[in-house]
Scaffold this active site. Structure first.
Site, short mmCIF file in Angstrom:
data_model
loop_
_atom_site.label_atom_id
_atom_site.label_comp_id
_atom_site.label_asym_id
_atom_site.label_seq_id
_atom_site.Cartn_x
_atom_site.Cartn_y
_atom_site.Cartn_z
N ASP A 101 -26.25 30.59 -48.74
CA ASP A 101 -25.46 31.54 -47.97
C ASP A 101 -24.66 30.87 -46.86
O ASP A 101 -25.22 30.37 -45.89
CB ASP A 101 -26.39 32.61 -47.37
CG ASP A 101 -25.63 33.77 -46.79
OD1 ASP A 101 -24.38 33.81 -46.95
OD2 ASP A 101 -26.26 34.64 -46.17
N ASP A 282 -16.76 33.30 -48.16
CA ASP A 282 -18.17 33.64 -48.06
C ASP A 282 -18.86 33.61 -49.42
O ASP A 282 -18.49 34.34 -50.33
CB ASP A 282 -18.28 35.06 -47.46
CG ASP A 282 -19.72 35.53 -47.34
OD1 ASP A 282 -20.60 34.68 -47.11
OD2 ASP A 282 -19.96 36.74 -47.48
#
Ligand SMILES: *[C@@H]1O[C@H](CO)[C@@H](O)[C@H](O)[C@H]1NC(C)=O
Ligand SMILES: *[C@@H]1O[C@H](CO)[C@@H](O)[C@H](O)[C@H]1NC(C)=O
Length: 410
Positions: A101, A282
């Site tokens: 992440d 992202d």
């Protein structure tokens, strides 16, 4: 000074000034698996919008830095597409399946496989807790050896060991590789500088010479595959074509909390969909999300219709044939999403609740109008078409074309 020393010195000086010394084929790479599992959620769009909403609201929580502020991330069980890596903790290491992440920065384990303590495991007197929207974890902080690759072990890395976690079912935790500021306030008692990420620690330990990460993802038409790679301290030149365009990190808030850049978005040759504004890249978002006003323009331009089952836009095959490219236009380069790159892989339509004969677009509504400092999110469907570099040292994001950028894979 002997000539060779002068040459070496000049070379070093030049390299450092002009550009960081990038290891062209980094030996320190970690394979990443991609797994699609939408059994537990309404739709992809809902997941990404929830994450986006928390990311945008993070700004209110981070200033002033409150101890309980929400560090934003996806609710992992709600994640349709997860990129995970097997990361070792302890010595000898036990391997844990962690979500990669870039939008959060705490590394923690314990959601699934229980923490196996070894002689390198040291419990600190601090507790860690992070909320991720509809998921969270809290537990104790340890320092331990973290094995990213056989030749890359981070010693004394801070990790969270979950005593409680919710929203994480098929994974053991997260490998947080976002900016360190996102960890501020997650530790109790709080430390002002935050918790160094694995990347920060590798750099401060002198184990990598460049404070940067390179990530390669590739499109896929199957539900589970190992098709990604993360490189610490350099880029893997076998994974991209041409040169890397480096875009300075944006100063706009709240995009500047993440890997944020300024860009405008254009559809076709001349239609501006979104004027120059801040957004982020992202790995925890699946789709390409654009501000609601931009999304309306995109919907009209493509002639697409909202599909209530998947939550995505749907087009007919003749509309697909007429689809133009969508471009992210930055100060350092223009990044094209071809028509094929704008559609969800048709062989995975049923996995997202769609019909196998339909064509769905991967561009979705961010959920708020532009002008709010985080107006687009280039998620996985974008990153599967471009190699990306997260360069802490030079405060920039790098993007490069790959052999998949214009491929017809969907
Ligand atoms: C998909 O997710 C559900 C809920 O988290 C889980 O029970 C199931 O085992 C997963 N399926 C696969 C194939 O991983
Ligand atoms: C990005 O855009 C914002 C808002 O338009 C502007 O203030 C800033 O100077 C731009 N550049 C960077 C690198 O943030």
């Amino acid at each position: 000074m002997p000539f060779t020393v002068v040459v070496a010195f000049l070379f070093l000086a030049f390299s450092v000034d002009a550009n960081p010394v990038l290891i062209t084929s980094s030996p320190v790479t970690l394979p990443i698996s991609r797994h699609l599992n939408l059994s537990s959620i309404h739709n992809l769009v809902h997941h990404d919008q929830t994450r986006a909403r928390y990311m945008k609201n993070n700004v209110e929580c981070s200033e002033p830095k409150l101890e309980s502020h929400v560090v934003v991330n996806e609710p992992v069980t709600n994640s349709a597409v997860q990129y995970t890596a097997s990361v070792g903790v302890g010595s000898p290491p036990t391997y844990y399946n962690l979500v990669i992440d870039t939008g959060s920065s705490n590394t923690w384990i314990g959601a699934g496989t229980e923490y196996v303590k070894t002689s390198t495991s040291v419990e600190t007197s601090d507790t860690v807790s992070v909320s991720y929207g509809s998921g969270s974890f809290s537990g104790n902080e340890y320092t331990d050896s973290v094995t990213l690759a056989s030749n890359l072990v981070v010693t004394k890395q801070s990790i969270g060991v979950a005593a409680l976690s919710s929203g994480f079912e098929d994974v053991d935790g997260i490998l947080g590789i976002g900016p360190v500021d996102l960890t501020v306030g997650t530790l109790s008692p709080s430390i002002e500088s935050g918790i160094p990420t694995v990347t920060d620690k590798l750099f401060s330990n002198g184990q990598i010479s460049v404070h940067s990460i390179g990530i390669s993802f590739e499109p896929t038409t199957v539900t589970s595959t190992v098709n990604g790679e993360i490189s610490w301290g350099g880029t893997d030149s076998s994974k991209y074509t041409g040169s890397i365009a480096y875009i300075p990190l944006t100063t706009s808030s709240p995009a500047n909390l993440y890997w944020g850049i300024n860009s405008s978005i254009r559809y076709g040759k001349s239609q501006t969909i979104l004027s120059n504004t801040a957004g982020i890249v992202d790995t925890g978002t699946t789709l390409v999300l654009i501000a609601s006003d931009a999304f309306k323009k995109y919907k009209t331009a493509t002639g697409s219709a909202a599909d209530s089952t998947t939550g995505l836009l749907k087009i007919s095959s003749s509309q697909y044939a007429a689809l133009s490219s969508l471009y992210l236009v930055t100060a350092k380069g223009t990044f094209e999403l071809t028509p094929n790159a704008q559609i969800w892989p048709r062989s995975l339509n049923s996995e997202i609740g769609g019909s196998s004969s339909s064509i769905y677009l991967i561009v979705a509504d961010l959920g708020h109008n532009s002008g709010q400092g985080l107006d687009f999110i280039a998620g996985m469907t974008f990153l599967e078409r471009y190699y990306s570099v997260y360069d802490t040292a030079n405060k920039r994001v790098g993007l490069a074309t790959t052999s998949y950028t214009t491929a017809t894979s969907n």
